[in-house]
Motif scaffolding. Sequence first.
Motif, PDB file in Angstrom:
ATOM      1  N   ALA A 127      10.273 -48.551 -45.459  1.00  0.00           N
ATOM      2  CA  ALA A 127      10.566 -47.150 -45.752  1.00  0.00           C
ATOM      3  C   ALA A 127      12.026 -46.966 -46.135  1.00  0.00           C
ATOM      4  N   ASN A 128      12.228 -46.097 -47.116  1.00  0.00           N
ATOM      5  CA  ASN A 128      13.550 -45.588 -47.494  1.00  0.00           C
ATOM      6  C   ASN A 128      14.521 -46.631 -48.037  1.00  0.00           C
ATOM      7  N   GLU A 129      14.005 -47.822 -48.376  1.00  0.00           N
ATOM      8  CA  GLU A 129      14.865 -48.815 -49.003  1.00  0.00           C
ATOM      9  C   GLU A 129      14.030 -49.778 -49.830  1.00  0.00           C
ATOM     10  N   LEU A 130      14.562 -50.117 -50.999  1.00  0.00           N
ATOM     11  CA  LEU A 130      13.910 -51.086 -51.867  1.00  0.00           C
ATOM     12  C   LEU A 130      14.804 -52.306 -51.961  1.00  0.00           C
ATOM     13  N   HIS A 131      14.232 -53.467 -51.775  1.00  0.00           N
ATOM     14  CA  HIS A 131      14.955 -54.722 -52.003  1.00  0.00           C
ATOM     15  C   HIS A 131      14.400 -55.333 -53.287  1.00  0.00           C
ATOM     16  N   ILE A 132      15.287 -55.671 -54.205  1.00  0.00           N
ATOM     17  CA  ILE A 132      14.873 -56.203 -55.506  1.00  0.00           C
ATOM     18  C   ILE A 132      15.728 -57.413 -55.852  1.00  0.00           C
ATOM     19  N   PRO A 133      15.237 -58.288 -56.737  1.00  0.00           N
ATOM     20  CA  PRO A 133      16.075 -59.399 -57.212  1.00  0.00           C
ATOM     21  C   PRO A 133      17.044 -58.910 -58.288  1.00  0.00           C
ATOM     22  N   ALA A 134      18.299 -59.289 -58.184  1.00  0.00           N
ATOM     23  CA  ALA A 134      19.294 -58.880 -59.182  1.00  0.00           C
ATOM     24  C   ALA A 134      19.041 -59.614 -60.495  1.00  0.00           C
ATOM     25  N   GLY A 135      19.287 -58.906 -61.603  1.00  0.00           N
ATOM     26  CA  GLY A 135      19.166 -59.510 -62.920  1.00  0.00           C
ATOM     27  C   GLY A 135      17.756 -59.598 -63.452  1.00  0.00           C
ATOM     28  N   GLU A 136      16.775 -59.034 -62.741  1.00  0.00           N
ATOM     29  CA  GLU A 136      15.383 -59.081 -63.180  1.00  0.00           C
ATOM     30  C   GLU A 136      14.798 -57.672 -63.215  1.00  0.00           C
ATOM     31  N   PRO A 137      13.965 -57.374 -64.213  1.00  0.00           N
ATOM     32  CA  PRO A 137      13.282 -56.076 -64.213  1.00  0.00           C
ATOM     33  C   PRO A 137      12.257 -56.022 -63.093  1.00  0.00           C
ATOM     34  N   GLY A 188      11.347 -28.904 -51.286  1.00  0.00           N
ATOM     35  CA  GLY A 188      11.268 -28.178 -50.034  1.00  0.00           C
ATOM     36  C   GLY A 188      12.568 -28.176 -49.262  1.00  0.00           C
ATOM     37  N   GLU A 189      12.461 -27.805 -48.005  1.00  0.00           N
ATOM     38  CA  GLU A 189      13.617 -27.515 -47.156  1.00  0.00           C
ATOM     39  C   GLU A 189      14.613 -28.656 -47.063  1.00  0.00           C
ATOM     40  N   GLN A 190      14.143 -29.898 -46.963  1.00  0.00           N
ATOM     41  CA  GLN A 190      15.035 -31.044 -46.782  1.00  0.00           C
ATOM     42  C   GLN A 190      15.135 -31.903 -48.041  1.00  0.00           C
ATOM     43  N   HIS A 191      14.957 -31.285 -49.194  1.00  0.00           N
ATOM     44  CA  HIS A 191      15.055 -32.028 -50.458  1.00  0.00           C
ATOM     45  C   HIS A 191      16.389 -32.760 -50.588  1.00  0.00           C
ATOM     46  N   ALA A 192      17.471 -32.099 -50.214  1.00  0.00           N
ATOM     47  CA  ALA A 192      18.801 -32.705 -50.361  1.00  0.00           C
ATOM     48  C   ALA A 192      18.991 -33.905 -49.438  1.00  0.00           C
ATOM     49  N   ARG A 193      18.168 -34.011 -48.398  1.00  0.00           N
ATOM     50  CA  ARG A 193      18.274 -35.124 -47.453  1.00  0.00           C
ATOM     51  C   ARG A 193      17.137 -36.126 -47.642  1.00  0.00           C
ATOM     52  N   MET A 194      16.705 -36.277 -48.877  1.00  0.00           N
ATOM     53  CA  MET A 194      15.659 -37.248 -49.186  1.00  0.00           C
ATOM     54  C   MET A 194      16.248 -38.305 -50.109  1.00  0.00           C
ATOM     55  N   SER A 195      16.994 -39.194 -49.539  1.00  0.00           N
ATOM     56  CA  SER A 195      17.645 -40.246 -50.314  1.00  0.00           C
ATOM     57  C   SER A 195      17.100 -41.612 -49.903  1.00  0.00           C
ATOM     58  N   PHE A 196      17.499 -42.630 -50.614  1.00  0.00           N
ATOM     59  CA  PHE A 196      17.097 -43.993 -50.297  1.00  0.00           C
ATOM     60  C   PHE A 196      18.118 -44.944 -50.904  1.00  0.00           C
ATOM     61  N   HIS A 197      17.989 -46.231 -50.610  1.00  0.00           N
ATOM     62  CA  HIS A 197      18.903 -47.229 -51.160  1.00  0.00           C
ATOM     63  C   HIS A 197      18.120 -48.368 -51.796  1.00  0.00           C
ATOM     64  N   VAL A 198      18.655 -48.863 -52.879  1.00  0.00           N
ATOM     65  CA  VAL A 198      18.115 -50.052 -53.531  1.00  0.00           C
ATOM     66  C   VAL A 198      19.097 -51.190 -53.291  1.00  0.00           C
ATOM     67  N   VAL A 199      18.625 -52.245 -52.665  1.00  0.00           N
ATOM     68  CA  VAL A 199      19.472 -53.392 -52.354  1.00  0.00           C
ATOM     69  C   VAL A 199      19.085 -54.530 -53.298  1.00  0.00           C
ATOM     70  N   ALA A 200      19.997 -54.894 -54.186  1.00  0.00           N
ATOM     71  CA  ALA A 200      19.762 -55.985 -55.131  1.00  0.00           C
ATOM     72  C   ALA A 200      20.327 -57.277 -54.559  1.00  0.00           C
ATOM     73  N   LEU A 201      19.495 -58.317 -54.503  1.00  0.00           N
ATOM     74  CA  LEU A 201      19.877 -59.603 -53.925  1.00  0.00           C
ATOM     75  C   LEU A 201      19.730 -60.700 -54.960  1.00  0.00           C
ATOM     76  N   GLU A 202      20.465 -61.784 -54.744  1.00  0.00           N
ATOM     77  CA  GLU A 202      20.215 -62.984 -55.548  1.00  0.00           C
ATOM     78  C   GLU A 202      18.782 -63.443 -55.305  1.00  0.00           C
TER      79      GLU A 202
END
Length: 346
Positions: free
Chosen positions: A158-168, A220-234
């Motif tokens: 939840a709330n975070e995506l881990h992806i490989p760097a340099g790849e679609p 809705g009410e907490q729209h501004a507090r609906m964030s996430f992070h994408v972590v790009a790894l080797e």
Amino acid sequence: MPKRLANTIPHATSVLISLTLLPLLLLSLLLLLPGCAEERQQSALHPEGEPAQIIAGLWWFMFYLLGAVFIIVMGVAAWAVFRPRIEPGEGDADEPVGDRFIIVSGIALPSIVLVVLLVYSLTVTVSLRQPDSAVTIEVIGHLWWWEVRYPDHGIITANELHIPAGEPVHLKLSSADVVHSFWVPQLHGKMDMLPDHVNTFWIQAGRPGTYRGQCAEYCGEQHARMSFHVVALERDEFDQWLARRAQPAREPTTDVHRSGQRAFMEAGCNTCHAISGTEAHGRAGPDLTHMGSRPSIGAGQWPNNYANLAGWIANPQSLKPGNHMPRSYLDADELHEITTYLLSLE
């Protein structure tokens, strides 16, 4: 009133308005400049991936082209305001504006600008077509958090995506309730997330790093507090992350952790949350299998530490009013045990 004075009043008024608006415009631009120099973690003008670079290129092209148009228009307006006045009957004051000027400035030039923008934007659209990808991630928007699934590996987080760097990376976007919008400004543009419909999308990070995303559709009410992070790894680090996350939750190894797991089940937390390898199979809330390894709680709002997590478990409505998690009525020992147990799930 003398005729010459009557002709002078509108001219003086135009000059006064121009002299007033120009400083206000310059002041507005100066006030906006500090916002461009601070945090770049969510800036579309500082791209870190191929699709975002293409979109930023379109933005800068439009900025320079339309900026030039603005300068030309303001120059013509200034010439009209400050040019010497010719009284009626003097010289060519009674001659109408030439048809050539109207055709060139009112039809030909705007048409050229619009055609250039159309051709360039179509080129950008073609270049943003989704490429082949070895990684597919499903992202489901909820009120107000993000469910993230790796269907090829059986991973739910939840709330975070881990992806490989340099790849679609291929994304399948949908919503569990209302319309949301997936947006990581440094990696790509926006894509709506609709109930009962899957939109395909893609992102790509040019280098390892952490990139902030945000819901870009008011939900809705907490729209501004609906964030996430994408972590790009080797790539090798990404493969290691997949291997770790595919494992079930760590078994409790201490009395406090065992008591925390038992209290978690007895308090009914398992009806909304899942922890792989246990009797918790709920799907209404985020999967907590590796809760202890997450950097934040509340969809990216607070650091994931003991104080914040305990406060969230005790009364989530005080931190994020309107979310679907009810207030718990745990005693101090139960709250400590559950918090400690969840933080041990790395």
